[in-house]
Design a protein around this motif. Sequence first.
Motif: not given
Length: 307
Positions: A220-229, A231-240
């Motif tokens: 999860v990337l948490a954005m300080r400017a907007t307080l938005e989050r 989210r990126f699900a991680v799987d084998g393709e994402f890691l490749s």
Amino acid sequence: MAHWRDALDGAVAEMPAGRAVRGRPTAGPGDRGDGVLDRVGTFQAGAPCPAVAMVADPDRFDERGAFREAVFTARREVALVALREAPAGMPAHEMVTSVLNTPDSLRRGVADWLRSLEPAAVAALRADAVSWVVDARALAARRGEPQWHEPRALAYTPRSLSTALTAQVDAVRTVRAGTAQDRTHLLVLRPRSSPADRRVAGRTALLWSLVRGQEPASVVLAMRATLERVRFAVDGEFLSTALGEAVADLGFAAQPGAAPRRVGPHCRYCRILGSCADGSAHLESLKERWAAPWDHIEVASGVDPTT
Ligand code: SF4
């Protein structure tokens, strides 16, 4: 751990000749003495223009080659140490003050720098670290306090290289899954969202897999400017995909001159603008585009256009 390490080491070994820089050269200010960065982190992964991100910034290093701390480089460390060590529920201002009063809890370089500061500079650091703590709690502790990560970055140096890949993690939440493997969710504070968000999340997931030997379930990337989050699900393709991007960045770090130049609004603040023809031409074209409409405005006589 072995799978992603073997995959990365194998891909690095196949980098084109001239790209892979091996051995450990003489250390120099900000780089390894040969113009090559000694670490490639999420700053490089998320930079809008790789050409400048792959060149060490001499202003960040002193004449002996030691890293120069500043409020913006030290605030995260102060804030994370405060979050990890303070009793639950302690107000942000008190927990940060407690850390600033006991510098030995910080890394030596940060502690020495803190001891050398004027009171006004300590006040600026305190204000910045308190703001970081408040944002971190708002973004990461919505469902109870997470496990705050140590400030030190995750780092992995591929076999045969001397440039390390690094990534910072700010908070971790582990969800117990009965007999199945626990699911780990990582959180990273970022200033704001950018087109490189997926790349940054991928690099973070890859470093966790390389260093901890366990694939995270999400980043999860948490954005300080907007307080938005985001989210990126991680799987084998994402890691490749992240692995391929990391290898490309290691190649650019070894040969900064080969890194792509991506022009944009950021060129206006680029520290190597003076030696970048692409960036200069881009800004010149913008100037022409914006200057044209004003050419037709006539200033009434007797009116000082500068007032
Ligand atoms: S001037 Fe623009 S294109 Fe050139 S290196 Fe800097 S950011 Fe990149």
